[in-house]
Scaffold this motif. Structure first.
Motif, short mmCIF file in Angstrom:
data_model
loop_
_atom_site.label_atom_id
_atom_site.label_comp_id
_atom_site.label_asym_id
_atom_site.label_seq_id
_atom_site.Cartn_x
_atom_site.Cartn_y
_atom_site.Cartn_z
N GLN A 96 0.85 -1.18 0.00
CA GLN A 96 0.00 0.00 0.00
C GLN A 96 0.89 1.23 0.00
O GLN A 96 1.86 1.30 0.74
CB GLN A 96 -0.91 0.01 1.22
CG GLN A 96 -1.86 -1.16 1.25
CD GLN A 96 -2.72 -1.18 2.49
OE1 GLN A 96 -2.83 -0.20 3.21
NE2 GLN A 96 -3.35 -2.31 2.74
N GLU A 97 0.52 2.19 -0.83
CA GLU A 97 1.33 3.39 -1.01
C GLU A 97 0.46 4.62 -0.82
O GLU A 97 -0.66 4.69 -1.30
CB GLU A 97 1.92 3.37 -2.42
CG GLU A 97 2.94 4.42 -2.69
CD GLU A 97 3.60 4.20 -4.05
OE1 GLU A 97 4.72 4.67 -4.20
OE2 GLU A 97 2.99 3.58 -4.94
N ASN A 98 1.01 5.59 -0.07
CA ASN A 98 0.33 6.86 0.14
C ASN A 98 1.39 7.96 0.08
O ASN A 98 2.02 8.27 1.08
CB ASN A 98 -0.41 6.86 1.48
CG ASN A 98 -1.24 8.12 1.68
OD1 ASN A 98 -1.32 8.97 0.80
ND2 ASN A 98 -1.83 8.24 2.85
N GLY A 99 1.61 8.49 -1.10
CA GLY A 99 2.66 9.49 -1.28
C GLY A 99 4.02 8.86 -1.09
O GLY A 99 4.34 7.83 -1.69
N SER A 100 4.83 9.43 -0.20
CA SER A 100 6.17 8.89 0.07
C SER A 100 6.14 7.79 1.13
O SER A 100 7.15 7.15 1.39
CB SER A 100 7.11 10.01 0.52
OG SER A 100 6.67 10.55 1.75
N GLN A 101 4.97 7.56 1.73
CA GLN A 101 4.81 6.53 2.76
C GLN A 101 4.25 5.25 2.13
O GLN A 101 3.29 5.31 1.38
CB GLN A 101 3.85 7.01 3.85
CG GLN A 101 4.21 8.34 4.46
CD GLN A 101 5.38 8.23 5.41
OE1 GLN A 101 5.46 7.32 6.19
NE2 GLN A 101 6.28 9.19 5.33
N SER A 102 4.83 4.12 2.48
CA SER A 102 4.37 2.84 1.94
C SER A 102 4.46 1.77 3.02
O SER A 102 5.27 1.87 3.94
CB SER A 102 5.24 2.39 0.77
OG SER A 102 5.27 3.35 -0.25
N HIS A 133 7.41 -0.55 6.98
CA HIS A 133 6.90 0.82 6.82
C HIS A 133 8.03 1.63 6.20
O HIS A 133 9.06 1.85 6.84
CB HIS A 133 6.50 1.39 8.18
CG HIS A 133 5.47 0.56 8.89
ND1 HIS A 133 4.14 0.87 8.87
CD2 HIS A 133 5.59 -0.58 9.62
CE1 HIS A 133 3.47 -0.03 9.56
NE2 HIS A 133 4.32 -0.93 10.03
N GLU A 169 9.68 4.90 3.83
CA GLU A 169 9.64 6.25 3.26
C GLU A 169 10.56 6.25 2.07
O GLU A 169 11.74 5.90 2.19
CB GLU A 169 10.10 7.29 4.27
CG GLU A 169 9.10 7.53 5.38
CD GLU A 169 9.56 8.66 6.28
OE1 GLU A 169 9.09 9.79 6.06
OE2 GLU A 169 10.38 8.40 7.16
#
Length: 107
Positions: free
Chosen positions: A66-72, A92, A94
């Motif tokens: 799962q990816e949300n911007g620079s966070q995965s 987790h 970045e």
């Protein structure tokens, strides 16, 4: 599963036990948090994964990403020479500019 190139490379190098190539997936100032310890910078990350490879011979199989911007979050099944193997862990991550800047491993 469609993984970013750097994540695919991380998995490939782990499964090949290539600690140098694994460390090259990280920025120079990256930080890894794993098993209650912190590893700072590429050199420490390379030493940490080389030691882990020798002791545990662990391979990883991606289960979910799962990816949300620079966070995965990369969910993997890790199998190796350790008690409780296999185990499912969450990485987790970045990611900036195509390199990993931090990883926190939870399970």
């Amino acid at each position: 599963m469609n993984l970013p190139k750097i994540i695919s490379e991380l998995v490939r190098t782990q499964n090949n036990f290539d600690s140098v190539a694994y460390a090259n997936c990280f920025s120079e100032t990256a930080v890894v948090y794993d098993d209650g310890k912190t590893h700072n910078g590429k050199k420490e990350i390379e030493e940490w994964i080389a030691d882990a490879n020798e002791r545990y011979g662990a391979t990883m199989e991606p289960l979910d990403f799962q990816e949300n911007g620079s966070q995965s979050i990369l969910k993997v099944e890790v199998e190796g020479n350790f008690e409780g193997s296999p185990i499912v862990l969450d990485y987790h991550l970045e990611i900036f500019d195509g390199l990993i800047h931090s990883v926190r491993v939870t399970g």
